[in-house]
Design an enzyme around this catalytic site. Structure first.
Site, PDB file in Angstrom:
ATOM      1  N   GLU A 250      -3.694   3.183   6.993  1.00 19.29           N
ATOM      2  CA  GLU A 250      -3.742   2.848   5.566  1.00 19.29           C
ATOM      3  C   GLU A 250      -4.523   3.949   4.843  1.00 19.29           C
ATOM      4  O   GLU A 250      -4.182   4.359   3.735  1.00 19.29           O
ATOM      5  CB  GLU A 250      -4.420   1.491   5.362  1.00 19.29           C
TER       6      GLU A 250
ATOM      7  N   CYS B 110      -9.872  -0.830   4.749  1.00 18.78           N
ATOM      8  CA  CYS B 110      -9.123  -1.008   6.002  1.00 18.78           C
ATOM      9  C   CYS B 110      -8.535   0.336   6.439  1.00 18.78           C
ATOM     10  O   CYS B 110      -7.888   1.018   5.648  1.00 18.78           O
ATOM     11  CB  CYS B 110      -8.006  -2.025   5.806  1.00 18.78           C
TER      12      CYS B 110
ATOM     13  N   ARG C  68       0.826  -1.222   0.000  1.00 19.87           N
ATOM     14  CA  ARG C  68       0.000   0.000   0.000  1.00 19.87           C
ATOM     15  C   ARG C  68       0.863   1.277   0.000  1.00 19.87           C
ATOM     16  O   ARG C  68       0.515   2.275   0.641  1.00 19.87           O
ATOM     17  CB  ARG C  68      -0.952   0.030   1.208  1.00 19.87           C
TER      18      ARG C  68
HETATM   19  C1  FAD Z   1     -15.134  -1.011   0.823  1.00 19.09           C
HETATM   20  C2  FAD Z   1     -13.687  -0.769   0.493  1.00 19.09           C
HETATM   21  C3  FAD Z   1     -12.832  -1.839   0.318  1.00 19.09           C
HETATM   22  C4  FAD Z   1     -11.488  -1.631   0.009  1.00 19.09           C
HETATM   23  N1  FAD Z   1     -10.677  -2.713  -0.168  1.00 19.09           N
HETATM   24  C5  FAD Z   1      -9.382  -2.512  -0.524  1.00 19.09           C
HETATM   25  C6  FAD Z   1      -8.516  -3.646  -0.769  1.00 19.09           C
HETATM   26  O1  FAD Z   1      -8.925  -4.803  -0.676  1.00 19.09           O
HETATM   27  N2  FAD Z   1      -7.238  -3.399  -1.135  1.00 19.09           N
HETATM   28  C7  FAD Z   1      -6.754  -2.131  -1.274  1.00 19.09           C
HETATM   29  O2  FAD Z   1      -5.594  -1.963  -1.643  1.00 19.09           O
HETATM   30  N3  FAD Z   1      -7.537  -1.045  -1.026  1.00 19.09           N
HETATM   31  C8  FAD Z   1      -8.828  -1.208  -0.655  1.00 19.09           C
HETATM   32  N4  FAD Z   1      -9.629  -0.126  -0.421  1.00 19.09           N
HETATM   33  C9  FAD Z   1      -9.056   1.244  -0.461  1.00 19.09           C
HETATM   34  C10 FAD Z   1      -9.196   1.963  -1.828  1.00 19.09           C
HETATM   35  O3  FAD Z   1     -10.299   1.445  -2.535  1.00 19.09           O
HETATM   36  C11 FAD Z   1      -7.943   1.830  -2.674  1.00 19.09           C
HETATM   37  O4  FAD Z   1      -6.825   2.386  -2.015  1.00 19.09           O
HETATM   38  C12 FAD Z   1      -8.105   2.496  -4.046  1.00 19.09           C
HETATM   39  O5  FAD Z   1      -7.073   2.075  -4.882  1.00 19.09           O
HETATM   40  C13 FAD Z   1      -8.112   4.018  -3.967  1.00 19.09           C
HETATM   41  O6  FAD Z   1      -8.483   4.525  -5.244  1.00 19.09           O
HETATM   42  P1  FAD Z   1      -9.186   5.954  -5.359  1.00 19.09           P
HETATM   43  O7  FAD Z   1      -9.353   6.272  -6.798  1.00 19.09           O
HETATM   44  O8  FAD Z   1     -10.407   5.991  -4.548  1.00 19.09           O
HETATM   45  O9  FAD Z   1      -8.057   6.866  -4.737  1.00 19.09           O
HETATM   46  P2  FAD Z   1      -8.243   8.109  -3.741  1.00 19.09           P
HETATM   47  O10 FAD Z   1      -8.784   7.611  -2.453  1.00 19.09           O
HETATM   48  O11 FAD Z   1      -8.978   9.180  -4.435  1.00 19.09           O
HETATM   49  O12 FAD Z   1      -6.734   8.559  -3.548  1.00 19.09           O
HETATM   50  C14 FAD Z   1      -5.834   7.739  -2.832  1.00 19.09           C
HETATM   51  C15 FAD Z   1      -4.413   8.333  -2.991  1.00 19.09           C
HETATM   52  O13 FAD Z   1      -4.027   8.225  -4.341  1.00 19.09           O
HETATM   53  C16 FAD Z   1      -3.696   9.514  -4.853  1.00 19.09           C
HETATM   54  N5  FAD Z   1      -4.153   9.549  -6.240  1.00 19.09           N
HETATM   55  C17 FAD Z   1      -5.340   9.140  -6.742  1.00 19.09           C
HETATM   56  N6  FAD Z   1      -5.345   9.276  -8.070  1.00 19.09           N
HETATM   57  C18 FAD Z   1      -4.131   9.810  -8.407  1.00 19.09           C
HETATM   58  C19 FAD Z   1      -3.528  10.191  -9.632  1.00 19.09           C
HETATM   59  N7  FAD Z   1      -4.142  10.033 -10.805  1.00 19.09           N
HETATM   60  N8  FAD Z   1      -2.278  10.709  -9.600  1.00 19.09           N
HETATM   61  C20 FAD Z   1      -1.629  10.875  -8.423  1.00 19.09           C
HETATM   62  N9  FAD Z   1      -2.134  10.515  -7.230  1.00 19.09           N
HETATM   63  C21 FAD Z   1      -3.378   9.984  -7.231  1.00 19.09           C
HETATM   64  C22 FAD Z   1      -4.448  10.507  -3.996  1.00 19.09           C
HETATM   65  O14 FAD Z   1      -3.805  11.796  -3.995  1.00 19.09           O
HETATM   66  C23 FAD Z   1      -4.323   9.825  -2.662  1.00 19.09           C
HETATM   67  O15 FAD Z   1      -3.027  10.086  -2.174  1.00 19.09           O
HETATM   68  C24 FAD Z   1     -10.985  -0.308  -0.123  1.00 19.09           C
HETATM   69  C25 FAD Z   1     -11.858   0.786   0.058  1.00 19.09           C
HETATM   70  C26 FAD Z   1     -13.202   0.566   0.347  1.00 19.09           C
HETATM   71  C27 FAD Z   1     -14.129   1.749   0.498  1.00 19.09           C
END
Ligand code: FAD
Length: 330
Positions: free
Chosen positions: A307, A234, A185
């Protein structure tokens, strides 16, 4: 009398953002809140949200903001972010409109940062391409997944990433996947680097078998995690020094169902904090999270690492305070 200076500086910044929006034909909006843009449904007002729609446009927007300079942060679906209730005086670059078309070419797939990760997994399965089916239940965009090296059930996005496209000097630059450190992560992408898209290399397999594995991962997730709720997945990483996962540690302390105001430790998975109600507050989620950390420290001697990313509200920048133009607190 710093206030008038700050006001002038903010007016100048706002005028620059309006100009960037007009010139580059990109949507720049005011009046949005993190509560609308994150899965936890909490968080305060944002000065500006800019939503580029193509990789080239996103690269020029970032160059224009950096040239002023104007502080910005990238946001995908906001499924891993807990933003404070206060005012956030920076630009949020929302990547959700940067979807483009997914391009399959043999075992390669090229996709833009705003594309939905679950949708990409379904697309790949339909093409008979394996390697990301375990990621199908992770909400969010491809950009967010790359930034966090999202992973589940034995698959991580970093292991299948051939190259990543990033914004550099107003252009789209390609960097090889092997030059990036893909950790649990966490990645070696630099602060203030905007990810625009990626090319993944997958392996051919029977679409039916891939679909079965996706379904298996999905039903495992449904039986162990809250669904339909407002969470960020998480909250804490699993501690490397413990054989027991964080969820189990919190569960064994009897904290499932614990509530502080509008935030609750999920009764289904103790490492999930969910929020409740229209007026849910980030401060409640943070208070609950900090109580969990203190108890785990006291009872197990373990320092839990977040996380979820904590995004702090901030004061408006003064004219001389620009060195921190792109801020990414963890
Ligand atoms: C129900 C649920 C279950 C989940 N299960 C998992 C799991 O099993 N495994 C897991 O790894 N995660 C899990 N997550 C966490 C999350 O879904 C992941 O981390 C996901 O990849 C985040 O993507 P996002 O587009 O929402 O990013 P955001 O939450 O919008 O951003 C996360 C980070 O990435 C950066 N970011 C986003 N896009 C860019 C870009 N284009 N360029 C530069 N920086 C960027 C943001 O600045 C921030 O620092 C879960 C979340 C939920 C709600």
């Amino acid at each position: 009398m710093t206030q008038p200076i700050e006001k002038t500086s903010i007016q100048r910044r706002d005028a620059a953002i309006e100009e960037i929006g007009r010139k580059l034909k990109v949507r720049a909006e005011r009046g949005r809140r993190f509560a609308e843009l994150t899965s936890l449904r909490v968080g305060g007002a944002i000065d500006w949200v800019i939503s580029p729609e193509t990789e080239g446009q996103a690269a020029t927007v970032v160059a224009a903001l950096d040239a002023v300079p104007i502080a910005w942060r990238a946001l995908g679906s906001g499924s891993n972010v807990l933003a404070d209730d206060g005012e956030h005086h920076y630009v949020v670059l929302s990547l959700k409109e940067l979807k483009g078309d997914v391009k399959f070419d043999g075992v390669r797939v090229s996709v833009s940062a705003g594309y939905s990760l679950p949708r990409l997994c379904v697309d790949a399965a339909r093409q008979g391409l394996s390697g990301i089916e375990g990621l199908g239940g992770i909400p969010g965009t491809v950009g967010g997944a790359l930034w966090m090296n999202a992973g589940a059930y034995g698959h991580e996005i970093g292991t299948v990433t051939e190259s990543v496209r990033v914004a550099r000097d107003g252009l789209v630059a390609k960097i090889p996947g092997h030059s990036i450190s893909w950790n649990y992560r966490r990645t070696s992408f630099k602060e203030g680097e905007l990810l625009l898209g990626a090319t993944l290399i997958l392996q051919p397999d029977d679409p039916e078998k891939i679909r079965e594995r996706m379904e298996e991962a999905k039903s495992k997730r449904l039986s162990t995690q809250p669904h339909g709720g407002r969470s960020a997945g998480c909250f804490f990483k699993n501690p490397p020094e413990s054989a027991v996962g964080t969820g189990k540690l919190i569960d064994e302390m009897g904290m499932k169902g614990e509530r502080r105001g509008t935030a609750i430790v999920s009764p289904v998975h103790a490492n999930f904090i969910v929020t409740d109600g229209e007026d849910a507050r980030a401060s409640d989620a943070l208070q609950l999270a900090e109580e969990i950390r203190e108890r785990v420290k006291r009872e197990h001697g373990i320092d839990l690492e977040y996380e979820v990313e904590l995004w702090r509200a901030n004061q408006p920048e003064s004219e001389t305070d620009h060195e921190d133009a792109t801020t990414k607190e963890q």
